[in-house]
Structures are given as C-alpha cells and as structure tokens.
Design a protein around this motif. Sequence first.
Motif, PDB file in Angstrom:
ATOM      1  N   MET A   1       0.945  -1.153   0.131  1.00  7.75           N
ATOM      2  CA  MET A   1      -0.061  -0.222   0.076  1.00  7.75           C
ATOM      3  C   MET A   1       1.020   1.264  -0.204  1.00  7.75           C
ATOM      4  O   MET A   1       0.515   2.207  -0.746  1.00  7.75           O
ATOM      5  N   TRP A   2       1.964   1.139   0.739  1.00 10.46           N
ATOM      6  CA  TRP A   2       2.723   2.401   1.122  1.00 10.46           C
ATOM      7  C   TRP A   2       3.677   2.681  -0.347  1.00 10.46           C
ATOM      8  O   TRP A   2       3.802   3.902  -0.788  1.00 10.46           O
ATOM      9  N   LEU A   3       3.931   1.622  -1.012  1.00 13.92           N
ATOM     10  CA  LEU A   3       4.749   1.706  -2.169  1.00 13.92           C
ATOM     11  C   LEU A   3       3.765   2.219  -3.382  1.00 13.92           C
ATOM     12  O   LEU A   3       4.350   3.176  -4.051  1.00 13.92           O
ATOM     13  N   ALA A   4       2.617   1.916  -3.236  1.00 18.87           N
ATOM     14  CA  ALA A   4       1.775   2.325  -4.455  1.00 18.87           C
ATOM     15  C   ALA A   4       1.168   3.814  -3.922  1.00 18.87           C
ATOM     16  O   ALA A   4       1.159   4.601  -5.071  1.00 18.87           O
ATOM     17  N   SER A   5       1.171   3.882  -2.708  1.00 16.38           N
ATOM     18  CA  SER A   5       0.905   5.430  -2.291  1.00 16.38           C
ATOM     19  C   SER A   5       1.996   6.494  -2.736  1.00 16.38           C
ATOM     20  O   SER A   5       1.973   7.467  -3.318  1.00 16.38           O
TER      21      SER A   5
ATOM     22  N   SER B   1      11.633   6.151  -7.107  1.00 21.16           N
ATOM     23  CA  SER B   1      10.253   5.464  -6.751  1.00 21.16           C
ATOM     24  C   SER B   1      10.355   3.858  -6.876  1.00 21.16           C
ATOM     25  O   SER B   1      10.079   3.165  -6.328  1.00 21.16           O
ATOM     26  N   ALA B   2      10.832   3.625  -8.508  1.00 23.97           N
ATOM     27  CA  ALA B   2      11.128   2.412  -8.597  1.00 23.97           C
ATOM     28  C   ALA B   2      12.291   1.560  -7.688  1.00 23.97           C
ATOM     29  O   ALA B   2      12.015   0.408  -7.575  1.00 23.97           O
ATOM     30  N   SER B   3      13.018   2.371  -7.466  1.00 28.12           N
ATOM     31  CA  SER B   3      14.317   1.845  -6.349  1.00 28.12           C
ATOM     32  C   SER B   3      13.596   1.413  -5.146  1.00 28.12           C
ATOM     33  O   SER B   3      14.345   0.264  -4.583  1.00 28.12           O
ATOM     34  N   LEU B   4      12.542   2.333  -4.719  1.00 29.45           N
ATOM     35  CA  LEU B   4      12.200   1.606  -3.399  1.00 29.45           C
ATOM     36  C   LEU B   4      11.491   0.293  -3.497  1.00 29.45           C
ATOM     37  O   LEU B   4      11.398  -0.156  -2.551  1.00 29.45           O
ATOM     38  N   SER B   5      10.927   0.254  -4.639  1.00 29.11           N
ATOM     39  CA  SER B   5      10.270  -1.207  -4.738  1.00 29.11           C
ATOM     40  C   SER B   5      11.484  -2.209  -4.874  1.00 29.11           C
ATOM     41  O   SER B   5      11.141  -3.474  -4.356  1.00 29.11           O
ATOM     42  N   GLN B   6      12.333  -2.218  -5.531  1.00 29.11           N
ATOM     43  CA  GLN B   6      13.548  -3.257  -5.749  1.00 29.11           C
ATOM     44  C   GLN B   6      13.947  -3.272  -4.224  1.00 29.11           C
ATOM     45  O   GLN B   6      14.783  -4.373  -3.942  1.00 29.11           O
ATOM     46  N   ALA B   7      14.252  -2.253  -3.308  1.00 29.80           N
ATOM     47  CA  ALA B   7      14.543  -2.251  -2.142  1.00 29.80           C
ATOM     48  C   ALA B   7      14.010  -3.060  -1.164  1.00 29.80           C
ATOM     49  O   ALA B   7      14.494  -3.555  -0.073  1.00 29.80           O
ATOM     50  N   THR B   8      12.584  -3.211  -1.393  1.00 33.36           N
ATOM     51  CA  THR B   8      11.515  -3.613  -0.249  1.00 33.36           C
ATOM     52  C   THR B   8      11.137  -4.906  -0.646  1.00 33.36           C
ATOM     53  O   THR B   8      10.244  -5.633   0.250  1.00 33.36           O
ATOM     54  N   LEU B   9      11.058  -5.435  -1.898  1.00 37.11           N
ATOM     55  CA  LEU B   9      10.356  -6.631  -2.279  1.00 37.11           C
ATOM     56  C   LEU B   9      11.270  -7.521  -2.883  1.00 37.11           C
ATOM     57  O   LEU B   9      12.271  -7.381  -3.745  1.00 37.11           O
ATOM     58  N   ASP B  10      11.132  -8.976  -2.559  1.00 32.69           N
ATOM     59  CA  ASP B  10      11.948  -9.970  -3.140  1.00 32.69           C
ATOM     60  C   ASP B  10      11.382 -10.456  -4.301  1.00 32.69           C
ATOM     61  O   ASP B  10      10.253 -10.019  -4.735  1.00 32.69           O
TER      62      ASP B  10
ATOM     63  N   ILE C   1       4.027  -5.903  -7.810  1.00 30.21           N
ATOM     64  CA  ILE C   1       4.509  -4.830  -8.765  1.00 30.21           C
ATOM     65  C   ILE C   1       3.281  -4.113  -9.292  1.00 30.21           C
ATOM     66  O   ILE C   1       3.209  -3.051  -9.791  1.00 30.21           O
ATOM     67  N   GLY C   2       2.404  -4.967  -9.649  1.00 28.75           N
ATOM     68  CA  GLY C   2       1.190  -4.581 -10.623  1.00 28.75           C
ATOM     69  C   GLY C   2       0.411  -3.438  -9.724  1.00 28.75           C
ATOM     70  O   GLY C   2       0.187  -2.491 -10.294  1.00 28.75           O
ATOM     71  N   LEU C   3       0.277  -3.778  -8.428  1.00 27.62           N
ATOM     72  CA  LEU C   3      -0.318  -2.677  -7.599  1.00 27.62           C
ATOM     73  C   LEU C   3       0.461  -1.251  -7.630  1.00 27.62           C
ATOM     74  O   LEU C   3      -0.161  -0.370  -7.619  1.00 27.62           O
ATOM     75  N   VAL C   4       1.736  -1.707  -7.487  1.00 26.02           N
ATOM     76  CA  VAL C   4       2.554  -0.190  -7.706  1.00 26.02           C
ATOM     77  C   VAL C   4       2.463   0.534  -8.824  1.00 26.02           C
ATOM     78  O   VAL C   4       2.205   1.710  -8.786  1.00 26.02           O
ATOM     79  N   GLN C   5       2.572  -0.134 -10.098  1.00 27.57           N
ATOM     80  CA  GLN C   5       2.149   0.505 -11.262  1.00 27.57           C
ATOM     81  C   GLN C   5       0.838   1.172 -11.198  1.00 27.57           C
ATOM     82  O   GLN C   5       0.641   2.106 -11.961  1.00 27.57           O
ATOM     83  N   LEU C   6      -0.133   0.528 -10.617  1.00 28.78           N
ATOM     84  CA  LEU C   6      -1.385   0.940 -10.699  1.00 28.78           C
ATOM     85  C   LEU C   6      -1.602   2.085 -10.163  1.00 28.78           C
ATOM     86  O   LEU C   6      -2.176   3.260 -10.428  1.00 28.78           O
ATOM     87  N   GLY C   7      -0.923   2.328  -8.788  1.00 23.75           N
ATOM     88  CA  GLY C   7      -0.720   3.640  -7.927  1.00 23.75           C
ATOM     89  C   GLY C   7       0.002   4.625  -8.965  1.00 23.75           C
ATOM     90  O   GLY C   7      -0.466   5.904  -8.873  1.00 23.75           O
ATOM     91  N   CYS C   8       1.030   4.407  -9.680  1.00 18.91           N
ATOM     92  CA  CYS C   8       1.806   5.283 -10.674  1.00 18.91           C
ATOM     93  C   CYS C   8       0.763   5.802 -11.658  1.00 18.91           C
ATOM     94  O   CYS C   8       0.677   6.916 -11.995  1.00 18.91           O
ATOM     95  N   SER C   9      -0.227   4.964 -12.365  1.00 14.27           N
ATOM     96  CA  SER C   9      -0.933   5.114 -13.191  1.00 14.27           C
ATOM     97  C   SER C   9      -1.989   6.462 -12.828  1.00 14.27           C
ATOM     98  O   SER C   9      -2.244   7.251 -13.448  1.00 14.27           O
TER      99      SER C   9
ATOM    100  N   ALA D   1       4.469  10.444  -6.310  1.00 15.63           N
ATOM    101  CA  ALA D   1       5.693  10.780  -7.003  1.00 15.63           C
ATOM    102  C   ALA D   1       5.279  10.899  -8.624  1.00 15.63           C
ATOM    103  O   ALA D   1       5.795  11.961  -9.391  1.00 15.63           O
ATOM    104  N   ASN D   2       4.474  10.268  -9.098  1.00 18.64           N
ATOM    105  CA  ASN D   2       4.112  10.397 -10.649  1.00 18.64           C
ATOM    106  C   ASN D   2       3.339  11.677 -10.797  1.00 18.64           C
ATOM    107  O   ASN D   2       2.973  12.234 -11.667  1.00 18.64           O
ATOM    108  N   SER D   3       2.444  11.932  -9.657  1.00 23.44           N
ATOM    109  CA  SER D   3       1.707  13.464  -9.588  1.00 23.44           C
ATOM    110  C   SER D   3       2.586  14.343  -9.707  1.00 23.44           C
ATOM    111  O   SER D   3       2.333  15.626 -10.487  1.00 23.44           O
ATOM    112  N   VAL D   4       3.691  14.443  -8.899  1.00 21.23           N
ATOM    113  CA  VAL D   4       4.762  15.652  -9.035  1.00 21.23           C
ATOM    114  C   VAL D   4       5.446  15.500 -10.486  1.00 21.23           C
ATOM    115  O   VAL D   4       5.505  16.608 -11.030  1.00 21.23           O
ATOM    116  N   PHE D   5       5.750  14.382 -11.049  1.00 16.00           N
ATOM    117  CA  PHE D   5       6.267  14.225 -12.381  1.00 16.00           C
ATOM    118  C   PHE D   5       5.453  14.933 -13.394  1.00 16.00           C
ATOM    119  O   PHE D   5       5.947  15.574 -14.101  1.00 16.00           O
TER     120      PHE D   5
END
Length: 255
Positions: free
Chosen positions: A1-5, A136-145, A153-161, A10-14
């Motif tokens: 949830m936090w990764l998606a948020s 933002s992508a690095s955060l997922s790499q650092a916390t997910l096996d 990762i699909g949920l994270v990408q959904l948050g980004c979109s 981050a994408n809103s700022v972008f």
Amino acid sequence: MWLASQAFLANSVFVLGRNLGPVIFMHSCGADELTGALFISGASIIFVSPLYGHLSKGVRAAQVNLNLTIFCMLLLLLLSAPLLLARYPDAWLPDDTQTANLRDHLVFAAKRARAPAAYLMFLTQDLLTLLLMMQSASLSQATLDAYSAKRLIGLVQLGCSCGAVFTGVLVGPLAEAVGTEPLILVQVAVLFLSLVPNAFIARAEERYVRTGQRAKAGRRKVSTAADGANWHKNGLILAMALWIFSVIFCKTIVE
C-alpha cells in the motif's frame, strides 16, 4: 500500500512538472528559447545520472528518496519565489506607503531574476522529477523480493498510473483557479505528503535487510555482464537503451 501511495504521489509530481516547466519557461523566456532549454536538459542527464548514482551508492533507497525529496522541495521554493513575486506582486506584498519603497525594490529584483529562475525551474522540473520517478522504482527493488514483486508490482504500477490520470484531470481546473506559478506550491505540498509513505517504506526496508533475504539472493553467481561491469557487451541492455532513446527522442520532438 505504501509503495503504491508513494508511486502515486511521485508520478503526480512528475506530471505536474512536465506541464509546469515548459509553460512557466514560455511565460518568462518566450517560446523561441524552449528548444535550447530542451537540449540543455537532455545533455544534463548525461552528467546528472552518473553523479546521482555515485551519491546514492551504498545508501538505502528510502534515505536517498528522503534526501532527494527534501532537496526538490527546497529548490522549488527557492526558484518559485521570484516567479510568484514578479507575476503576483499584490498578492504577497502589502500596498501601503510605509513599505512602498521596499516593495518596489523587491518587485524590481524579482522581475530581473524571473528569466534565470524560469530557466532553472524548467531544468529542475525536467531533471529532478525524473529522478524522483526513478527513485520510486528503486524503493520497490529495495523492499520486495522476487516472489513479492511478482504479486505486488502490478499494484505499485497501478498507483503510478492513477497518479498520472488523477493529476492530468485536475491540473487544468487548478491552473484556471489559482494560476500556473502557484501550482509549484501544490507540487511542494505533494512532495511533503510523500514523506509519509517514505517513512513506512524505510521501516520495511530495514526489516527486509535484517531478514537476510538479500544474502540469499547474493549467493547466486552473477556474471560481470549482469552486474553492470560490462554493460556495453550486454545485448539486452543495449537494446533497451536504444528503445528508450528512441521513445524519448520522438517524445521530445513532438513536444
């Protein structure tokens, strides 16, 4: 949830930055100078990306994101000051006889600094918001096996979109309501809000490191081409680089 948020914010700022940068630049410098600014921004990536990688090496992803977010907030506030003061002097300074002289000097200085500030604002919006998305992508790499990444990762990408869609819908009405330059302050507010999910991600990263899952992944023998030492000999990396170059090149030409 936090990764998606975090990806959403981050994408809103972008998206805000990609819209604000060119518009503010043309307000202050004119459209004729935009091509040169685009070239400088593109060339700067060649120097900024290795520097960013060097500074973030050995530092946890959440800490890098925290430092980058705070730096972006401070830089945006600094550069927005002359832009806001020059465009809306009556909104920020009292119009009375006691402060009239000081007010005139501040407005004059802001108008002189407006063009350089707009130029730097364009580069900031183009470069730093891109780094925020990369981090933002690095955060997922650092916390997910590997297993968790396949599930989440699909949920994270959904948050980004969703961040892109939500911001794209709102940016027009917001610009009509408050103006273009004040949207920089909206960006800063979104960046400040993103510190909340980043704090929770930092805790998750700490737990991930303590479990030793990275040690298990590190037992596999990794070829030199895979770890980046001989990237110029890796056909997949070169193909991806060519594809990304082509996409960015076409996108920039259209813009």
